[in-house]
Design an enzyme around this catalytic site. Structure first.
Site, PDB file in Angstrom:
ATOM      1  N   PRO A 125     -78.014-148.925-101.786  1.00  0.00           N
ATOM      2  CA  PRO A 125     -77.291-149.122-103.150  1.00  0.00           C
ATOM      3  C   PRO A 125     -77.951-148.718-104.224  1.00  0.00           C
ATOM      4  O   PRO A 125     -79.520-148.893-104.171  1.00  0.00           O
ATOM      5  CB  PRO A 125     -76.876-149.783-103.723  1.00  0.00           C
ATOM      6  CG  PRO A 125     -77.582-151.337-102.463  1.00  0.00           C
ATOM      7  CD  PRO A 125     -77.906-150.300-101.192  1.00  0.00           C
ATOM      8  N   PHE A 179     -80.534-152.755-107.822  1.00  0.00           N
ATOM      9  CA  PHE A 179     -81.226-153.237-107.926  1.00  0.00           C
ATOM     10  C   PHE A 179     -80.905-154.981-106.777  1.00  0.00           C
ATOM     11  O   PHE A 179     -80.478-155.558-107.927  1.00  0.00           O
ATOM     12  CB  PHE A 179     -82.293-153.614-108.895  1.00  0.00           C
ATOM     13  CG  PHE A 179     -84.012-154.029-108.134  1.00  0.00           C
ATOM     14  CD1 PHE A 179     -84.639-152.908-106.968  1.00  0.00           C
ATOM     15  CD2 PHE A 179     -84.193-155.532-108.877  1.00  0.00           C
ATOM     16  CE1 PHE A 179     -85.957-153.382-107.519  1.00  0.00           C
ATOM     17  CE2 PHE A 179     -85.484-155.490-108.081  1.00  0.00           C
ATOM     18  CZ  PHE A 179     -86.365-154.779-107.754  1.00  0.00           C
ATOM     19  N   GLY A 223     -84.947-157.457-104.011  1.00  0.00           N
ATOM     20  CA  GLY A 223     -85.892-156.381-104.491  1.00  0.00           C
ATOM     21  C   GLY A 223     -85.476-155.200-103.762  1.00  0.00           C
ATOM     22  O   GLY A 223     -84.514-154.650-103.416  1.00  0.00           O
ATOM     23  N   HIS A 253    -100.094-159.011-106.086  1.00  0.00           N
ATOM     24  CA  HIS A 253    -100.481-158.158-105.408  1.00  0.00           C
ATOM     25  C   HIS A 253     -99.553-157.001-105.630  1.00  0.00           C
ATOM     26  O   HIS A 253     -98.250-158.175-106.168  1.00  0.00           O
ATOM     27  CB  HIS A 253    -100.678-158.174-103.832  1.00  0.00           C
ATOM     28  CG  HIS A 253    -101.154-157.147-103.168  1.00  0.00           C
ATOM     29  ND1 HIS A 253    -100.085-155.656-103.449  1.00  0.00           N
ATOM     30  CD2 HIS A 253    -102.241-156.104-102.563  1.00  0.00           C
ATOM     31  CE1 HIS A 253    -101.048-155.087-103.003  1.00  0.00           C
ATOM     32  NE2 HIS A 253    -101.951-154.931-101.827  1.00  0.00           N
TER      33      HIS A 253
END
Length: 560
Positions: free
Chosen positions: A163, A166, A171, A81
């Site tokens: 922020p 990443f 994630g 997915h």
């Protein structure tokens, strides 16, 4: 009470201990009810569903997102997915007494907490996102986890909260407010993802890119603005992709049905069947991810019965069973309605205590020294039996050999009979609840003037309720006589005596319920209301007795 549903998707579908630790956080919040946990190994993803008052749901969601970020390492995640974070997506859905606008505000509150308190980049979507250029989940998630290290640095993809860096472990998370969505997968007798995708493109609203010549490898055709043209799919409000599920050894069409009023479950299933057949494949079954509204299952059951020219006037339980069988919902794992249908999970078992009893238990409870259930509940049950008998005659008539051209006529009567039966069954418990309210009101304290006033008001409110419930029994039982008479006149002649017994039940229900109306009305102070309801009750009683006499005479004329 305001209720919202939360359906977070966590990027873990294999380690049940991790999933349990996340759902424990949800259940730690008082007033929040965990409805469903649906892990998938191949997708390595778990869909969790819980409901409650908005503030409590937000707290539960925040704790779950926090825990998921602690336990899940996205740098090691693999799954079929699309995903971008440990908590990939967290939608809020309005359920009761709350608008979509209010729900969107709660989504913004949650996203703000996730971004600022947890330091996880958080994006808003659907109704919570004001910028329509970035409110679509698939657009936000495009590039997935692997592509977000660069994407998040682009000015147009700055997170709404948190922020602009990443987080390699956690994630990013997408939070929003949306309408109810059904996640639904249709199983194919193929292992080819490419062929499954072809069917997905056939049916999904977005369709496929328009190409010259070869529809797969041909040159893309652009519009005057240089953007690819598309060929729309056959189903509105449907998103779909094809994938291979190693766990089951099959390919599936994975769909999101975003508006089941536009494209209901059964229509999506049938359309995939059609498109699969056109491409030389066959649908073998399907699976629901998470929960489904009862109406979707009932509509599906009726749809498949109508295709067979069969009566749709069958019980709710039977309609659900037909829907499960027709769409093969138990092919991959058992579909248990009590665990997968929202209304069944939210149902207050105490509200149907009597109706859920066996016949023997109900009779024993009635015979006990407890004053309830009493004549009111028994009147409602007699009415339910009368309506059930009339419905039986209608269904037998609908399926009678030689009457094939009349199946729809009797199906309509059977459906009406079911409605009366269901209402009267509900009123069995409602009448006992009304009696209990009066007893509770009389038990209130009366030590001072304020307490006396409060007690008196409670007694009057409970008394009015105890008048209204048996009056509803009268109305429903009298209404069922129209079905009963029609079945005595035009139904299967072999069942005419069943219609006769139904009439006796309905008449007795009306008279018995009216007795309860009158005795409860004697203690109610609003005499204008009392006079009105007694006058209406007298009229209903007389009409019911007259109609019952006509039906009995008709029945006797046919059996002599």
């Amino acid at each position: 009470m305001q209720l919202i549903e939360c359906v977070p998707n966590f990027s873990e579908g294999v380690n049940l201990d991790i999933i349990k630790q996340i759902t424990d956080e949800v259940e730690s919040v008082e007033g929040v009810r965990l409805l469903n946990v649906d892990p998938g190994k191949a997708t390595n993803r778990t869909v969790v569903t819980f409901v409650g008052e908005p503030g409590r749901v937000i707290e539960a969601a925040f704790l779950a997102i926090k825990k998921a970020g602690e336990l899940i390492d996205m740098s090691k995640h693999k799954g079929e997915h699309p995903r971008m974070g440990a908590t990939d997506v967290c939608p809020l859905i309005p359920i009761a007494n709350i608008s979509m606008e209010e729900t969107a505000e709660y989504a913004k509150q949650l996203a703000k907490r996730v971004g600022e308190e947890l330091g996880i980049p958080a994006y808003l979507y659907e109704y919570a996102q004001a910028d329509k250029k970035r409110n679509n989940l698939s657009l936000i998630r495009a590039g997935e986890y692997e592509g977000f290290f660069k994407k998040i640095k682009l000015p147009e993809w700055k997170p709404d909260f948190g922020p602009q860096e990443f987080d390699a472990k956690r994630g990013a998370t997408v939070i929003g407010a949306r309408d109810f969505l059904i996640a639904y997968n249709v199983n194919l007798n193929t292992t080819s993802t490419r062929r499954a995708n072809s069917i997905a493109f056939d049916v999904r609203e977005a369709g496929r890119v328009m190409r010259e010549g070869d529809p797969i490898n041909g040159k893309i055709i652009n519009d005057e603005n240089g953007k690819p043209k598309s060929i729309p799919g056959s189903l509105k409000s449907v998103k779909a992709i094809g994938w291979y599920i190693e766990e089951y050894g099959i390919a599936q069409i994975s769909m999101n049905l975003t508006n089941i009023e536009v494209t209901p479950l059964h229509k999506a299933f049938d359309e995939v069947c059609t498109k699969a057949a056109e491409r030389g494949m066959r649908v073998t079954g399907s699976e629901l991810v998470g929960l489904v509204p009862l109406k979707a299952m009932l509509d599906a059951g009726k749809y498949f019965l109508l295709k067979q020219q069969r009566s749709v006037g069958v019980s709710e339980k039977e309609l659900v069973k037909i829907a499960i069988k027709s769409m093969g919902l138990s092919e991959l794992s058992p579909f248990i309605p009590e665990e997968r249908i929202i209304e069944y999970l939210l149902k207050d078992k105490a509200s149907s205590k009597l109706a859920s009893m066996t016949l023997i238990d109900f009779a024993d409870e009635t015979a006990s020294e407890s004053p309830a259930p009493g004549g009111g509940s028994i009147s409602a049950y007699m009415g339910a039996l009368g309506a059930a008998l009339a419905t039986m005659v209608a269904n037998l008539s609908s399926h009678k050999k030689g009457w094939d051209d009349r199946w729809e006529e009797f199906s309509n009567w059977a459906e009406k009979g079911q409605q009366y039966k269901d209402e009267l069954v509900r009123l069995v418990d409602e009448d006992t609840a009304a009696f209990n309210k009066i007893m509770e009101a009389f038990g209130l304290p009366k030590g001072n003037d304020d307490e006396k006033a409060a007690r008196d008001k409670a007694i009057q409110d409970a008394t009015r309720y105890a008048i209204e419930i048996p009056f509803k029994v009268m109305q429903a039982a009298y209404g069922s006589l129209s079905v009963i008479k029609a079945m005595a006149e035009t139904g299967n002649p072999n069942s005419v005596t069943d219609a006769g017994v139904a009439a006796l039940c309905a008449r007795s229900a009306v008279i018995g319920a009216f007795m309860n109306v009158k005795i409860n009305a004697s203690g109610y102070k609003d005499k204008t209301f009392v006079n009105d309801v007694i006058a209406k009750g007298n009229e209903l009683e007389q009409k019911a007795m007259k109609l019952e006499g006509e039906i009995i005479e008709l029945v006797n004329s046919k059996i002599v």
